[in-house]
Design an enzyme around this catalytic site. Structure first.
Site, PDB file in Angstrom:
ATOM      1  N   CYS C 119       0.879  -1.166   0.000  1.00 47.34           N
ATOM      2  CA  CYS C 119       0.000   0.000   0.000  1.00 47.34           C
ATOM      3  C   CYS C 119       0.913   1.211   0.000  1.00 47.34           C
ATOM      4  O   CYS C 119       1.539   1.504   1.028  1.00 47.34           O
ATOM      5  CB  CYS C 119      -0.910   0.005   1.220  1.00 47.34           C
ATOM      6  SG  CYS C 119      -1.868   1.533   1.352  1.00 47.34           S
ATOM      7  N   CYS C 122      -0.719   4.211   2.415  1.00 51.26           N
ATOM      8  CA  CYS C 122      -0.769   4.105   3.881  1.00 51.26           C
ATOM      9  C   CYS C 122      -0.279   2.710   4.256  1.00 51.26           C
ATOM     10  O   CYS C 122       0.884   2.400   3.994  1.00 51.26           O
ATOM     11  CB  CYS C 122      -2.152   4.438   4.451  1.00 51.26           C
ATOM     12  SG  CYS C 122      -3.566   3.679   3.649  1.00 51.26           S
ATOM     13  N   SER C 123      -1.117   1.878   4.842  1.00 46.02           N
ATOM     14  CA  SER C 123      -0.643   0.541   5.200  1.00 46.02           C
ATOM     15  C   SER C 123      -1.779  -0.468   5.102  1.00 46.02           C
ATOM     16  O   SER C 123      -1.907  -1.343   5.955  1.00 46.02           O
ATOM     17  CB  SER C 123      -0.036   0.548   6.606  1.00 46.02           C
ATOM     18  OG  SER C 123      -0.974   1.067   7.534  1.00 46.02           O
ATOM     19  N   CYS C 124      -2.610  -0.352   4.070  1.00 45.76           N
ATOM     20  CA  CYS C 124      -3.720  -1.279   3.861  1.00 45.76           C
ATOM     21  C   CYS C 124      -3.182  -2.705   3.796  1.00 45.76           C
ATOM     22  O   CYS C 124      -2.183  -2.968   3.112  1.00 45.76           O
ATOM     23  CB  CYS C 124      -4.449  -0.953   2.563  1.00 45.76           C
ATOM     24  SG  CYS C 124      -5.219   0.668   2.582  1.00 45.76           S
TER      25      CYS C 124
END
Lengths: 115, 93, 216
Positions: C119, C122-124
């Site tokens: 991602c 962000c940090s999906c």
């Protein structure tokens, strides 16, 4: 304009593949955020937007759950759930309490962030 | 019925508005191919402000890595795929 | 760019150069802020302590072993594999792993194609199936580089891809979460589903590793 978190393709160095278990407070922060989210008071979209608003140096200044916590704080104020005054008063109380019980061991540079 | 079908050649809008945008900068202005249509999803650009708004069709779009990065080191078959909302995609030749 | 400041101060990894912090000390303003927010939200009745605890326990109960069970089932049951590729949420739910709020899409590695997930915004991550992402998945270095030089990144994880295998990087930019279904290692015909699941690593389901023949 480039959002602070939109970093695909930017030059970066080696990846540190070391893993670490979450600290207790990080788990608490994760659980708190999930609980607030379950009440419809913070969507992932709102959380991401709040984190982006922390600026371009947030990745260096703050750890992952510090960013989440800052986002939650801003979100609670913007939704009218809490006021900034309430938060500041509570932070001062918690700090005082932790200092008295000897649980406070602030890292360098943290002292001056406190209200 | 979605506007774009798998196989459609598209170009990502090359716009740089402020706000909460989920179309990565590195894909703006790039040409790719629609791989699949996921259905309609809430638009993050309004949801980020806790505002209602119409759902947007969401597509998986496949880009050739060599089209994204002029100095790409790897196979010409290498690809990058991203999930992009309808209003960021223009039909391309 | 010669500025390597990021890496020296990348707190995203926690304090990996220092010993782990004891849990009973409070080290930062944001840690105090987190405690303060929790207490205020409980005092105001917005959330309860039990709810927060419930979500912590729920989070702790989700581990990469859940994803490994999905992968192993797909290896041994071709009808399940078809269902998984068609509708990840429904297939995961069949095995008792509900995924809510996001759409799970399984992408399958083959002889010709290797999938890897990131991602960049962000940090999906498929948290409802694999648990919390590793620190490196959230790091600037991984997020920035894997879309541009996936083969070099994979090499840093010890994964050397043949030139004729196409790399497909999935950037989770929206409501979709990706699960990589790694290739079943050779020489595992005699293993049952549980033994197969034990072979499946977290990193192989993100796509930075492959399951090698004869591993374990």
């Amino acid at each position: 304009m480039r959002s602070p978190q939109d970093i695909g393709g930017l030059p970066e160095g080696p990846i540190d593949a070391a893993d670490h278990a979450l600290n207790f407070w990080e788990k608490q922060a994760d659980g708190l955020r999930a609980a607030v989210g379950s009440k419809g008071l913070m969507s992932s979209h709102e959380s991401r937007r709040a984190i982006e608003s922390l600026g371009h140096d947030a990745m260096e200044r703050l750890t992952y759950y510090e960013r989440w916590t800052a986002a939650l704080s801003m979100q609670m104020v913007s939704r009218g759930v809490l006021t900034q005054d309430e938060i500041d008063v509570k932070v001062a109380q918690v700090r005082q309490r932790l200092a008295e019980t000897g649980e406070l061991e602030l890292r360098p540079g943290e002292q001056e962030k406190l209200p | 019925m979605s506007r774009l079908s798998p196989g459609a050649v598209v170009r990502v809008r090359e716009d740089y508005p402020p706000g909460h945008i989920r179309t990565p900068i590195y894909l703006r202005g790039k040409q790719g191919v629609v791989e699949r249509h996921f259905g309609a999803f809430g638009n993050p650009e309004t949801l980020a402000y806790n505002l209602p708004g119409p759902k947007k069709d969401l597509y998986k779009v496949r880009f050739r890595a060599a089209d994204l990065w002029p100095d790409y080191q790897g196979s010409p078959k290498d690809t990058v795929e991203a999930d992009l909302y309808d209003h960021w995609l223009e039909a391309s030749a | 760019m010669s500025d390597h400041h990021h890496h020296d101060h990348d707190h995203d990894h926690g304090h990996h150069h220092a010993p782990p912090q004891p849990d009973d000390k409070v080290h930062s303003y944001h840690q105090i802020l987190s405690i303060a927010l929790k207490e205020l939200l409980i005092e105001k009745g917005v959330v309860t302590a039990a709810e927060v605890r419930h979500f912590i326990e729920k989070r702790d109960s989700i581990t990469p072993a859940n994803g490994a069970k999905v992968v192993a089932r797909a290896w041994v049951d071709s009808a399940f594999r078809e269902r998984l590729l068609a509708d990840g949420n429904a297939a995961a739910a069949e095995l008792g792993f509900p995924i809510t709020g996001t759409k799970l899409v399984a992408v399958e590695n083959t002889q010709d194609t290797h999938n890897v997930v990131v991602c960049t915004l962000c940090s999906c991550y498929p948290r409802d199936l694999l648990g919390l992402p590793p620190a490196w998945y959230k790091s600037r270095a991984y997020r920035a580089r894997v879309v541009r030089e996936p083969r070099a990144v994979l090499r840093e994880f010890g994964t050397e891809l043949p030139g004729d295998v196409a790399v497909r990087v999935h950037d989770s930019t929206a409501d979709i979460r990706f699960l990589v279904v790694p290739q079943r290692p050779q020489g595992t015909q005699n293993l049952d589903e549980d033994a197969l699941a034990a072979l499946v690593t977290r990193d192989s389901m993100i796509g930075v590793a492959r399951l090698e023949e004869g591993a374990h």
